[in-house]
Scaffold this motif. Structure first.
Motif, PDB file in Angstrom:
ATOM      1  N   THR A 120      64.370 125.583  19.483  1.00 28.36           N
ATOM      2  CA  THR A 120      65.294 126.174  18.513  1.00 28.36           C
ATOM      3  C   THR A 120      64.581 127.130  17.574  1.00 28.36           C
ATOM      4  O   THR A 120      65.072 128.222  17.284  1.00 28.36           O
ATOM      5  CB  THR A 120      65.992 125.066  17.698  1.00 28.36           C
ATOM      6  N   LYS A 121      63.404 126.717  17.098  1.00 24.52           N
ATOM      7  CA  LYS A 121      62.645 127.548  16.160  1.00 24.52           C
ATOM      8  C   LYS A 121      62.241 128.865  16.802  1.00 24.52           C
ATOM      9  O   LYS A 121      62.144 129.900  16.127  1.00 24.52           O
ATOM     10  CB  LYS A 121      61.399 126.786  15.702  1.00 24.52           C
ATOM     11  N   ASN A 122      62.009 128.871  18.109  1.00 26.06           N
ATOM     12  CA  ASN A 122      61.585 130.066  18.824  1.00 26.06           C
ATOM     13  C   ASN A 122      62.744 130.764  19.539  1.00 26.06           C
ATOM     14  O   ASN A 122      62.521 131.558  20.454  1.00 26.06           O
ATOM     15  CB  ASN A 122      60.479 129.720  19.825  1.00 26.06           C
ATOM     16  N   TYR A 123      63.969 130.435  19.135  1.00 27.39           N
ATOM     17  CA  TYR A 123      65.197 131.087  19.641  1.00 27.39           C
ATOM     18  C   TYR A 123      65.390 130.904  21.146  1.00 27.39           C
ATOM     19  O   TYR A 123      66.062 131.708  21.792  1.00 27.39           O
ATOM     20  CB  TYR A 123      65.199 132.583  19.293  1.00 27.39           C
ATOM     21  N   LEU A 178      67.388 129.016  22.699  1.00 24.92           N
ATOM     22  CA  LEU A 178      68.527 128.158  22.377  1.00 24.92           C
ATOM     23  C   LEU A 178      69.150 127.516  23.618  1.00 24.92           C
ATOM     24  O   LEU A 178      69.574 126.362  23.582  1.00 24.92           O
ATOM     25  CB  LEU A 178      69.568 128.975  21.605  1.00 24.92           C
ATOM     26  N   LYS A 228      71.835 123.691  15.569  1.00 22.66           N
ATOM     27  CA  LYS A 228      71.334 125.037  15.261  1.00 22.66           C
ATOM     28  C   LYS A 228      71.381 125.914  16.504  1.00 22.66           C
ATOM     29  O   LYS A 228      71.686 127.109  16.421  1.00 22.66           O
ATOM     30  CB  LYS A 228      69.902 124.952  14.730  1.00 22.66           C
ATOM     31  N   ALA A 229      71.067 125.329  17.660  1.00 25.95           N
ATOM     32  CA  ALA A 229      71.138 126.080  18.916  1.00 25.95           C
ATOM     33  C   ALA A 229      72.576 126.503  19.206  1.00 25.95           C
ATOM     34  O   ALA A 229      72.833 127.637  19.620  1.00 25.95           O
ATOM     35  CB  ALA A 229      70.586 125.236  20.067  1.00 25.95           C
ATOM     36  N   GLY A 285      73.486 129.332  16.839  1.00 25.55           N
ATOM     37  CA  GLY A 285      72.798 130.559  17.221  1.00 25.55           C
ATOM     38  C   GLY A 285      73.434 131.232  18.422  1.00 25.55           C
ATOM     39  O   GLY A 285      73.455 132.461  18.518  1.00 25.55           O
TER      40      GLY A 285
END
Length: 792
Positions: free
Chosen positions: A184-187, A189, A217-218, A221
């Motif tokens: 998630t932090k690195n997109y 997703l 969050k994923a 996004g």
């Protein structure tokens, strides 16, 4: 225990003698030996650092071959016991000694891995990974999590996944949570959601409260609100709905997906809230562009007794900046100071940005200069504040200060600099910025390249704009839009249509901005067939209900003379604004349908839409084309008396044209004489001069011709019209003199330019043009037609 052998001179140090006559030292004795011999070892073996930690004494040495011993002198050796652990980090080699190796080794490796994550030291981290494997610690969950984080910090995703897949203990949910959070932090997703799906199918492992925030969050996004609802159901079933962090993530998901009703309802139902929860909701509304709602929630948060933190104030102050609400922003700034909150980099940057966007540059500078440590965000905010006013010099000065302080510029920095250069039209400053980008090998993204193209177009450097466009990736619609709108802005309409054709051939899907720009080019070229082709593309892209696109279609059809198609586009508008009403009135008026234009104007007034000067210009022009002089004068008077619109050159020119077309040229000339500031205007005099020629008002025409030639003796159109006036009155000698004067001055009539649509292309040509494609065939066909015409 650390074992060490001393030299012949160290017999009295109390160490235990082994079978080979070498002495073994306790850890305490080893430390004492090190204190006495440190300087000598530093000098001889280039020891870089010594660190004493809870796990033992750690010596970091370079250029020393360490296996089981370290050579200090030829006759002196440094021995370590079997339970000593060796870690080799890059060119630096680390020897750690302690009595209980297992637990301490794990703690040391975790510490070293955390250091590698921070420094992104790939080689050292890989060696530590190797040590984990050789030490039989692959089943240690904490080490596996640290390795996953390390590889992600180095942007090496496959090795991180390999660590996860090859662990001997995959039945710990924290391991899954770690990889999911990194995704998630690195997109990444999609990968995060796929991992969550895999976790759900495991029979002996269930998600916990740390799993759901990453998954949600994923979902937000990716904009997958539907899947988010499924996750929400899992949260309810598993009993984590009372967890503030999890529920905050669900609220954030719904808000970011535009489902504010769901977000508000869930937020209101939360039994417990904290400042972080409020921040999630407020920031979600801010990111969705609902700045007023974000400020409303900020007030509600304070009303409920929660104390805003720096994150809350940052979002609230940024909202004030977006709304240009200077007074509210000042209040918040004062609140932060009075509440004793530290103005960290983010809050300070938000304050600078707010003052800059609200036009209070003095306060922005004041806050900025008082910041003890200026972050990249604050520098960018200050440069952006100056760029809004087009002050490229101040932006360049700030940029040089920023570089001087060792701050590395970002894409936002360059975009703001180039925007300032565009607004000021300062091509030199723009080239300086472009040169810095190229000299320093900075990879220009879509924002920098787009700003460069925009700069060069606005400064009239079309070749440079085309060069910058060549360096842009052609897969992004934004790049094509910038080039099309740039060509349109400088009147290169043929080129704009050419780029649109290239864009279609490249398979890039146009959007509303593309169609709006390219339809303007069609309007100016009266390229009806090309406009109809674009209309089909609009329908294919399902943008026919888009109000701005439909308005551009209406304008295009109107200016191409397709009044019926224009009226169809007008009827498709769900809400008709002043621009659409005016465009349709103008369409009727320009094509001789004055009564329809006046009827539509009456309907517009009944719809409570207030006309502006452009609308009245369209109405008076419609009267002019139809010869409705009295009606035109009536609407001119109505504009001045009822709507208090002071006429400008455009309105007076239209009135002069109205009177001139009807032959009332002396009335028109009298209007010009009443207004000294318009009496000498060449455009108005030219309009009246043409009317005099049309209606045979020779004396007034000659008088106006003298005025025009006094203003511009090199205007060929005045000479040509004057010669025609003399000829119409049988003044052949005067007409010949005018022609000779033109020849003497070297004046020629500007060649007429026309164009024709061939398929999807537009071919332009001038009088006696021999360079057009297939010119020989065209002139051959023209000769044949001329022959047939002469016979008939």
């Amino acid at each position: 225990m650390v074992s060490m052998g001393g030299g012949p001179d160290s017999d009295g140090d109390g160490g235990e003698v082994d079978g080979d006559g070498r002495k073994r030292f306790s850890e305490k004795q080893a430390e004492q030996w090190w204190a006495e011999n440190r300087a000598r070892v530093y000098e001889q073996y280039n020891v870089r650092m010594i660190d004493k930690s809870s796990v033992g004494v750690v010596w970091l040495l370079s250029k020393v071959a360490i296996k089981r011993e370290i050579a200090v002198e030829r006759d002196q050796r440094f021995y370590l016991p079997e339970n000593s652990k060796l870690a080799i980090v890059g060119g630096i080699q680390t020897r750690v000694a302690f009595s209980d190796g297992g637990m301490e080794t794990t703690r040391l490796l975790l510490s070293l891995l955390r250091s590698c994550c921070g420094s992104k030291s790939l080689k050292q981290g890989e060696l530590l990974h190797q040590k984990v494997i050789t030490s039989g610690l692959r089943s240690n969950v904490a080490l596996c999590i640290s390795l996953i984080k390390f590889y992600f910090s180095c942007q090496l995703f496959k090795p991180a996944e390999l660590v996860f897949r090859t662990t001997e203990n995959p039945w710990d949910v924290s391991l899954w949570n770690s990889l999911m959070a990194c995704y998630t932090k690195n997109y990444m997703l999609v990968e995060a959601l796929e991992l969550f799906e895999e976790l759900l199918h495991l029979p002996y492992l269930k998600p916990d409260s740390h799993t759901y925030p990453s998954v949600l969050k994923a979902c937000s996004g990716l904009g997958r609100a539907g899947y988010g609802k499924v996750v929400h159901t899992h949260v309810v079933k598993s009993g984590f709905v009372s967890d503030v962090v999890v529920t905050s993530a669900i609220v954030g998901l719904y808000a970011k997906c535009g489902m504010f009703g769901w977000a508000t309802q869930l937020f209101d139902e939360m039994p417990e809230r904290d400042a972080a929860c409020w921040n999630t909701v407020i920031s979600s509304y801010y990111q969705n562009g609902q700045y007023g709602k974000a400020l409303g929630l900020f007030d509600e948060m304070k009303g409920c007794g929660y104390k805003p933190d720096s994150v809350t104030y940052t979002t609230a102050i940024c909202s004030c900046g977006r709304l240009l609400d200077l007074e509210r922003g000042k209040e918040m700034h004062n609140e932060v100071v009075q509440n004793g909150l530290v103005l960290d980099g983010y809050v300070s940057a938000a304050v600078v940005d707010m003052y800059g966007k609200s036009g209070n540059l003095e306060m922005a500078i004041n806050v900025f200069e008082q910041m003890p440590r200026k972050s990249l965000v604050s520098w960018n905010s200050m440069i952006a504040a100056h760029s809004l006013s087009g002050d490229s010099k101040s932006c360049i000065d700030l940029f040089q200060r920023m570089i001087g302080q060792g701050i590395k510029p970002s894409s936002t920095t360059f975009s703001s600099l180039l925007m300032a250069c565009s607004k000021s039209g300062n091509l030199w400053h723009g080239k300086v910025t472009h040169g810095y980008i190229m000299r320093n090998g900075i990879e220009a993204d879509i924002f920098i390249n787009g700003s460069l193209v925009d700069l060069y177009f606005k400064c009239g450097s079309i070749v440079s704009a085309e060069f910058a466009f060549k360096g842009m990736p052609r897969t992004d619609v934004v790049a094509w839009n910038i080039m099309i709108s740039g060509y349109v802005s400088v009147g290169c309409d043929f080129e704009a249509l050419g780029v649109f054709s290239d864009m279609e051939n490249a398979g890039v899907k146009p959007n509303a901005i593309t169609f709006t720009s390219v339809l303007v080019a069609c309007s100016r070229l009266a390229a009806l067939e090309q406009g109809k082709h674009i209309h089909k593309s609009i329908i294919a892209c399902k943008l026919e209900s888009h109000e701005i696109v439909t308005g551009a279609l209406l304008d295009m059809y109107a200016k191409c003379g397709a009044v019926n198609e224009a009226f169809q586009a007008f009827n498709q508008l769900s809400e008709r604004d002043l621009v659409s009403w005016t465009s349709m009135i103008m369409a009727y008026g320009c094509h001789g349908q004055a009564f329809e234009a006046l009827n539509l104007f009456s309907k517009m007034l009944q719809s409570d839409v207030k006309p502006d000067r452009v609308t009245f210009l369209a109405v008076i022009s419609a009267c002019s084309h139809a010869g409705l002089v009295n009606e035109g004068c009536y609407y001119f008077k109505k504009m001045v008396d009822d709507y208090k619109i002071n006429p400008t050159f455009a309105e007076y020119s239209c009135l002069v044209d109205l009177l001139g077309r009807a032959g009332r040229v002396h009335e028109a000339y009298a209007i010009l004489q009443k207004h000294p500031n318009m009496r000498e205007d060449a455009n108005l005099l030219s309009t009246l001069f043409s009317a005099c020629h049309l209606h045979g008002e020779l004396e007034l025409g000659w008088k106006i011709a003298d005025l025009l030639l006094d203003k511009d003796a090199d205007d060929s159109s005045t000479y040509i019209t004057l010669a025609k006036m003399y000829a119409s009155a049988n003044g052949w000698m005067q007409a010949r003199k005018v022609r000779l004067k033109m020849k003497e001055l070297g004046l020629k009539k500007n060649p007429g330019c026309s164009w024709i649509e061939v398929g999807k292309r537009i071919e332009a040509f001038f009088v006696k043009d021999k360079v057009i494609p297939q010119a020989e065939m065209v002139y051959e066909c023209l000769a044949i037609l001329t022959t047939h015409m002469e016979k008939d």
